[in-house]
Motif scaffolding. Structure first.
Motif, PDB file in Angstrom:
ATOM      1  N   PRO A  18      -0.251   6.925   2.396  1.00  0.00           N
ATOM      2  CA  PRO A  18      -1.491   7.417   3.103  1.00  0.00           C
ATOM      3  C   PRO A  18      -2.335   6.405   3.629  1.00  0.00           C
ATOM      4  CG  PRO A  18      -1.402   8.685   1.286  1.00  0.00           C
ATOM      5  CD  PRO A  18      -0.346   7.676   1.168  1.00  0.00           C
ATOM      6  N   ILE A  19      -2.320   5.358   2.938  1.00  0.00           N
ATOM      7  CA  ILE A  19      -3.153   3.971   3.393  1.00  0.00           C
ATOM      8  C   ILE A  19      -2.524   3.436   4.378  1.00  0.00           C
ATOM      9  CG2 ILE A  19      -4.245   1.910   2.464  1.00  0.00           C
ATOM     10  CD1 ILE A  19      -4.343   2.836  -0.053  1.00  0.00           C
ATOM     11  N   LEU A  20      -1.342   3.228   4.493  1.00  0.00           N
ATOM     12  CA  LEU A  20      -0.570   2.917   5.633  1.00  0.00           C
ATOM     13  C   LEU A  20      -0.813   3.571   6.736  1.00  0.00           C
ATOM     14  CD1 LEU A  20       3.244   2.033   4.083  1.00  0.00           C
ATOM     15  CD2 LEU A  20       1.194   0.485   4.283  1.00  0.00           C
ATOM     16  N   ASN A  59      -3.277   5.538   7.583  1.00  0.00           N
ATOM     17  CA  ASN A  59      -4.623   5.394   7.938  1.00  0.00           C
ATOM     18  C   ASN A  59      -4.951   3.971   8.720  1.00  0.00           C
ATOM     19  OD1 ASN A  59      -6.296   7.460   7.194  1.00  0.00           O
ATOM     20  ND2 ASN A  59      -6.345   6.899   5.038  1.00  0.00           N
ATOM     21  N   THR A  60      -4.177   2.993   8.326  1.00  0.00           N
ATOM     22  CA  THR A  60      -4.284   1.613   8.912  1.00  0.00           C
ATOM     23  C   THR A  60      -4.102   1.807  10.441  1.00  0.00           C
ATOM     24  OG1 THR A  60      -3.683   0.548   6.867  1.00  0.00           O
ATOM     25  CG2 THR A  60      -3.650  -0.875   8.665  1.00  0.00           C
ATOM     26  N   TRP A  84       0.950  -1.128   0.075  1.00  0.00           N
ATOM     27  CA  TRP A  84      -0.036  -0.036  -0.041  1.00  0.00           C
ATOM     28  C   TRP A  84       0.787   1.353  -0.001  1.00  0.00           C
ATOM     29  CZ3 TRP A  84      -2.798  -2.245   4.961  1.00  0.00           C
ATOM     30  CH2 TRP A  84      -3.530  -3.210   4.809  1.00  0.00           C
ATOM     31  N   ARG A  85       0.245   2.517  -0.253  1.00  0.00           N
ATOM     32  CA  ARG A  85       0.881   3.574  -0.551  1.00  0.00           C
ATOM     33  C   ARG A  85       0.858   4.337   1.006  1.00  0.00           C
ATOM     34  NH1 ARG A  85       2.583   4.453  -5.512  1.00  0.00           N
ATOM     35  NH2 ARG A  85       1.454   3.527  -7.180  1.00  0.00           N
ATOM     36  N   GLN A 106      -6.560   3.533  12.325  1.00  0.00           N
ATOM     37  CA  GLN A 106      -7.811   2.488  12.516  1.00  0.00           C
ATOM     38  C   GLN A 106      -7.411   1.697  13.644  1.00  0.00           C
ATOM     39  OE1 GLN A 106      -8.565   1.069   8.531  1.00  0.00           O
ATOM     40  NE2 GLN A 106     -10.793   1.481   9.396  1.00  0.00           N
TER      41      GLN A 106
END
Ligand code: ADP
Length: 281
Positions: free
Chosen positions: A128-130, A132-133, A125-126, A136
């Motif tokens: 921002p997704i990392l 965001n994970t 993943w890129r 979460q």
């Protein structure tokens, strides 16, 4: 910018636009069923120096002292915490939130590997997704009555660790280094990042510091002379621990038996954590 502004956000008290902007709050709130009293981030300059090992050993040590302990594995692209604890099960996702997995001795943990169908799947993943994970893992996981949470941070001082620090209220940082690295540069970068984020540094841990020969009891500095004391002195930081290269450490890690590993290397680090304000069982 105010004409009286000295252009230093730390020492200037003028209320200019730049200053107000710097106060934008990116912090995320915990799940309303969670309780986490203290959060300690474990950082390193690069991968492979033993950051996950130190995170796991600290969680085990504090758990043995009677603290309810948790690990949030924020090293999303190189998650190694579940394996070190021999965890094969997956986290439960309910309507209310994600339930962390508990280790044999009751350490709560969340890692991307506890959500993937197959833990050998790469996480490609890129940034921002990392980030965001990780957010979460903080806000959607139901952390049950945690006295001390350790965060295994992504290595380095890049975008993902920065977002994590902006999102999660971290109470202190532990910097892990090894003698092979450019310790001075790495520690200076981590210190600057901590200053930017206003997070106190608890101290430095040097891993793979030496090898104690079982035949003659002598210590050998396999990776060369250590400069940790010198660098720590430059930043007025304590050296909390020096952990040797020891096959029993790698075996415990590889076999998922971190909770069985004996060794008092982190006892004084645990003492420092206990001394932190608000650390209570
Ligand atoms: P990082 O989190 O910094 O990427 P890890 O904690 O995953 O690094 O450690 C990398 C590897 O090195 C692991 O396989 C671990 O078992 C091994 N290792 C780390 N520290 C030691 C040590 N002091 N003695 C023996 N093996 C170690």
């Amino acid at each position: 910018m105010s004409e009286n502004c000295n252009q230093n956000r730390n020492s200037c008290s003028e209320e200019c636009a730049e200053r107000q902007e710097s106060r934008i709050d990116f912090s995320e709130t915990l799940h309303d069923k969670s309780c986490v009293k203290k959060v300690i981030g474990v950082v390193s300059g690069k991968g492979g120096v033993g950051k996950s090992l130190v995170t796991s050993m600290l969680a085990v040590t504090m758990n043995r002292l009677g603290y309810h302990t948790a690990i949030l594995d924020a090293d999303v692209t190189g998650p190694s915490i579940p394996k070190a604890f021999g965890i094969k099960e997956r986290a439960l996702i309910s309507e209310e939130g994600i339930i962390p997995v508990k280790s044999k001795t009751g350490i709560q943990m969340m890692s991307v590997n506890l959500l993937l169908e197959d833990d050998t799947d790469p996480v490609v993943w890129r940034g921002p997704i990392l980030a965001n994970t990780v957010k979460q893992f903080w806000k959607d996981v139901i952390w049950n009555n945690v006295d001390i949470m350790f965060i295994d941070m992504p290595p380095g001082t890049g975008d993902v660790p920065l977002t994590v620090f902006q999102s999660i209220a971290v109470d202190g940082l532990i910097i892990v280094t090894s003698p092979q690295e450019l310790v001075s540069m790495i520690v200076t970068k981590a210190v600057k990042m901590a200053e930017m984020m206003n997070i106190p540094i608890i101290g430095l841990v040097e891993n793979m510091s030496y090898f104690r020969c079982p035949d003659n009891g002598k210590d050998y500095q396999i990776f060369g002379e250590s400069h940790i004391e010198e660098v720590a002195g430059q930043h007025q930081l304590p050296v909390l621990a020096r952990i040797p290269i020891d096959p029993k450490i790698s075996t415990a890690c590889d076999r998922g038996m971190m909770e069985m590993l004996e060794g008092n290397w982190l006892d004084s680090t645990a003492g420092k954590i206990e001394e932190m304000e608000g650390t209570r069982k």
